[in-house]
Scaffold this motif. Structure first.
Motif, PDB file in Angstrom:
ATOM      1  N   VAL A  22      43.807   2.528  -6.159  1.00  0.00           N
ATOM      2  CA  VAL A  22      42.948   2.710  -7.330  1.00  0.00           C
ATOM      3  C   VAL A  22      42.599   1.355  -7.953  1.00  0.00           C
ATOM      4  N   GLN A  23      43.587   0.487  -8.110  1.00  0.00           N
ATOM      5  CA  GLN A  23      43.328  -0.833  -8.703  1.00  0.00           C
ATOM      6  C   GLN A  23      42.312  -1.623  -7.885  1.00  0.00           C
ATOM      7  N   ALA A  24      42.457  -1.584  -6.568  1.00  0.00           N
ATOM      8  CA  ALA A  24      41.540  -2.330  -5.709  1.00  0.00           C
ATOM      9  C   ALA A  24      40.110  -1.830  -5.873  1.00  0.00           C
ATOM     10  N   TYR A  25      39.941  -0.534  -5.921  1.00  0.00           N
ATOM     11  CA  TYR A  25      38.602   0.028  -6.105  1.00  0.00           C
ATOM     12  C   TYR A  25      38.077  -0.268  -7.511  1.00  0.00           C
ATOM     13  N   GLU A  26      38.929  -0.145  -8.513  1.00  0.00           N
ATOM     14  CA  GLU A  26      38.506  -0.358  -9.902  1.00  0.00           C
ATOM     15  C   GLU A  26      38.096  -1.798 -10.163  1.00  0.00           C
ATOM     16  N   VAL A  27      38.915  -2.759  -9.712  1.00  0.00           N
ATOM     17  CA  VAL A  27      38.650  -4.166 -10.015  1.00  0.00           C
ATOM     18  C   VAL A  27      37.302  -4.618  -9.437  1.00  0.00           C
ATOM     19  N   ASP A  28      36.896  -3.992  -8.344  1.00  0.00           N
ATOM     20  CA  ASP A  28      35.623  -4.356  -7.729  1.00  0.00           C
ATOM     21  C   ASP A  28      34.468  -3.465  -8.190  1.00  0.00           C
ATOM     22  N   GLY A  29      34.760  -2.539  -9.103  1.00  0.00           N
ATOM     23  CA  GLY A  29      33.712  -1.670  -9.622  1.00  0.00           C
ATOM     24  C   GLY A  29      33.236  -0.612  -8.645  1.00  0.00           C
ATOM     25  N   HIS A  30      34.130  -0.149  -7.758  1.00  0.00           N
ATOM     26  CA  HIS A  30      33.736   0.808  -6.729  1.00  0.00           C
ATOM     27  C   HIS A  30      34.161   2.246  -7.009  1.00  0.00           C
ATOM     28  N   LEU A  31      34.598   2.533  -8.220  1.00  0.00           N
ATOM     29  CA  LEU A  31      34.948   3.913  -8.553  1.00  0.00           C
ATOM     30  C   LEU A  31      33.839   4.511  -9.413  1.00  0.00           C
ATOM     31  N   PRO A  82      35.065  12.894  18.690  1.00  0.00           N
ATOM     32  CA  PRO A  82      36.093  12.824  19.734  1.00  0.00           C
ATOM     33  C   PRO A  82      36.064  11.468  20.452  1.00  0.00           C
ATOM     34  N   GLY A  83      37.243  10.929  20.711  1.00  0.00           N
ATOM     35  CA  GLY A  83      37.354   9.621  21.355  1.00  0.00           C
ATOM     36  C   GLY A  83      37.309   8.457  20.384  1.00  0.00           C
ATOM     37  N   GLU A  84      37.262   8.754  19.087  1.00  0.00           N
ATOM     38  CA  GLU A  84      37.222   7.708  18.067  1.00  0.00           C
ATOM     39  C   GLU A  84      38.378   7.888  17.086  1.00  0.00           C
ATOM     40  N   LEU A  85      38.762   6.808  16.482  1.00  0.00           N
ATOM     41  CA  LEU A  85      39.715   6.819  15.375  1.00  0.00           C
ATOM     42  C   LEU A  85      38.952   6.284  14.171  1.00  0.00           C
ATOM     43  N   GLU A  86      39.263   6.797  13.011  1.00  0.00           N
ATOM     44  CA  GLU A  86      38.575   6.402  11.787  1.00  0.00           C
ATOM     45  C   GLU A  86      39.598   5.870  10.802  1.00  0.00           C
ATOM     46  N   PHE A  87      39.188   4.936   9.972  1.00  0.00           N
ATOM     47  CA  PHE A  87      40.071   4.571   8.869  1.00  0.00           C
ATOM     48  C   PHE A  87      39.317   4.590   7.570  1.00  0.00           C
ATOM     49  N   ARG A  88      40.094   4.847   6.515  1.00  0.00           N
ATOM     50  CA  ARG A  88      39.549   5.012   5.179  1.00  0.00           C
ATOM     51  C   ARG A  88      40.477   4.367   4.166  1.00  0.00           C
ATOM     52  N   MET A  89      39.946   4.167   2.974  1.00  0.00           N
ATOM     53  CA  MET A  89      40.742   3.770   1.817  1.00  0.00           C
ATOM     54  C   MET A  89      41.532   2.483   2.042  1.00  0.00           C
ATOM     55  N   LEU A  90      40.967   1.554   2.812  1.00  0.00           N
ATOM     56  CA  LEU A  90      41.592   0.239   2.965  1.00  0.00           C
ATOM     57  C   LEU A  90      41.583  -0.434   1.601  1.00  0.00           C
ATOM     58  N   ALA A  91      42.742  -0.867   1.148  1.00  0.00           N
ATOM     59  CA  ALA A  91      42.836  -1.482  -0.178  1.00  0.00           C
ATOM     60  C   ALA A  91      43.925  -2.536  -0.192  1.00  0.00           C
ATOM     61  N   VAL A  92      43.657  -3.617  -0.911  1.00  0.00           N
ATOM     62  CA  VAL A  92      44.632  -4.688  -1.112  1.00  0.00           C
ATOM     63  C   VAL A  92      44.775  -4.904  -2.613  1.00  0.00           C
ATOM     64  N   ALA A  93      46.017  -5.011  -3.072  1.00  0.00           N
ATOM     65  CA  ALA A  93      46.268  -5.265  -4.494  1.00  0.00           C
ATOM     66  C   ALA A  93      45.501  -6.505  -4.928  1.00  0.00           C
ATOM     67  N   PRO A  94      44.839  -6.450  -6.072  1.00  0.00           N
ATOM     68  CA  PRO A  94      44.095  -7.630  -6.532  1.00  0.00           C
ATOM     69  C   PRO A  94      44.946  -8.897  -6.550  1.00  0.00           C
ATOM     70  N   SER A  95      46.212  -8.778  -6.899  1.00  0.00           N
ATOM     71  CA  SER A  95      47.098  -9.945  -6.964  1.00  0.00           C
ATOM     72  C   SER A  95      47.479 -10.498  -5.596  1.00  0.00           C
ATOM     73  N   ALA A  96      47.215  -9.730  -4.520  1.00  0.00           N
ATOM     74  CA  ALA A  96      47.603 -10.146  -3.170  1.00  0.00           C
ATOM     75  C   ALA A  96      46.407 -10.541  -2.309  1.00  0.00           C
ATOM     76  N   ARG A  97      45.249 -10.586  -2.875  1.00  0.00           N
ATOM     77  CA  ARG A  97      44.055 -10.917  -2.095  1.00  0.00           C
ATOM     78  C   ARG A  97      44.070 -12.368  -1.644  1.00  0.00           C
ATOM     79  N   GLY A  98      43.401 -12.603  -0.523  1.00  0.00           N
ATOM     80  CA  GLY A  98      43.320 -13.954   0.022  1.00  0.00           C
ATOM     81  C   GLY A  98      44.483 -14.310   0.921  1.00  0.00           C
ATOM     82  N   ARG A  99      45.364 -13.355   1.184  1.00  0.00           N
ATOM     83  CA  ARG A  99      46.544 -13.609   2.025  1.00  0.00           C
ATOM     84  C   ARG A  99      46.413 -13.013   3.422  1.00  0.00           C
ATOM     85  N   GLY A 100      45.274 -12.400   3.736  1.00  0.00           N
ATOM     86  CA  GLY A 100      45.079 -11.824   5.063  1.00  0.00           C
ATOM     87  C   GLY A 100      45.602 -10.413   5.209  1.00  0.00           C
TER      88      GLY A 100
END
Length: 164
Positions: A22-31, A82-100
């Motif tokens: 939630v924080q990751a989405y909120e800080v970037d204005g994506h909610l 079929p034959g694919e994998l999907e990912f969703r909701m990738l999020a990084v804590a704002p305080s941990a960004r820039g660390r890969g």
């Protein structure tokens, strides 16, 4: 990144993983205020039941990021076939960004796809998530415009794919 571990969340990680998302989405204005997506982002326990969730944790066990890995046809699937994998909701804590951490989580999804023998990984992303798009493109994802879609009239999602 030796100080970060990527693993499935433990029950004691669920609340923190939800808040990081939630924080990751909120800080970037994506909610969007009117669709209640923040409640879905917080429901890590439900995602664990219906999909595969990974978290990035530091040496102290603090959740720094998370991603949800989805099989086609499952309750969280949006665009996978079929034959694919999907990912969703990738999020990084704002305080941990820039660390890969976002890259490490994305690479963990690609590794998971290879382990499952899946040919492609797909995802949908809000059109305004420019930093995420740069990450995906740097890792070799390509746009998949024929699967762009709108879950709500005012929310546009763009699709990406990569062969694994």
């Amino acid at each position: 990144m030796s100080d970060v571990e990527i693993r499935p969340p433990r029950p004691e990680d669920y609340a923190a993983a939800g808040e990081v998302t939630v924080q990751a989405y909120e800080v970037d204005g994506h909610l969007a205020d009117d669709v209640g997506y923040d409640a879905e982002l917080r429901e890590v326990a439900r995602r664990v039941e219906l999909a595969e969730v990974l978290v990035a944790v530091d040496e102290a066990g603090d959740v720094l990021g998370t991603v949800t890995v989805v099989q086609p046809g499952s309750p969280y699937a949006e665009i996978s076939r079929p034959g694919e994998l999907e990912f969703r909701m990738l999020a990084v804590a704002p305080s941990a960004r820039g660390r890969g951490i976002g890259e490490a989580l994305t690479r963990a999804v690609l590794d998971r796809a290879r382990a499952l023998g899946v040919r492609k990984v797909v995802l949908s992303s809000l059109a305004g998530m420019r930093s995420a798009h740069r990450l995906y493109e740097r890792l070799g994802f390509a746009r998949l415009p024929e699967r762009d879609w709108r879950p709500y009239p005012h929310i546009s999602l763009i699709a990406y794919q990569i062969d694994v």
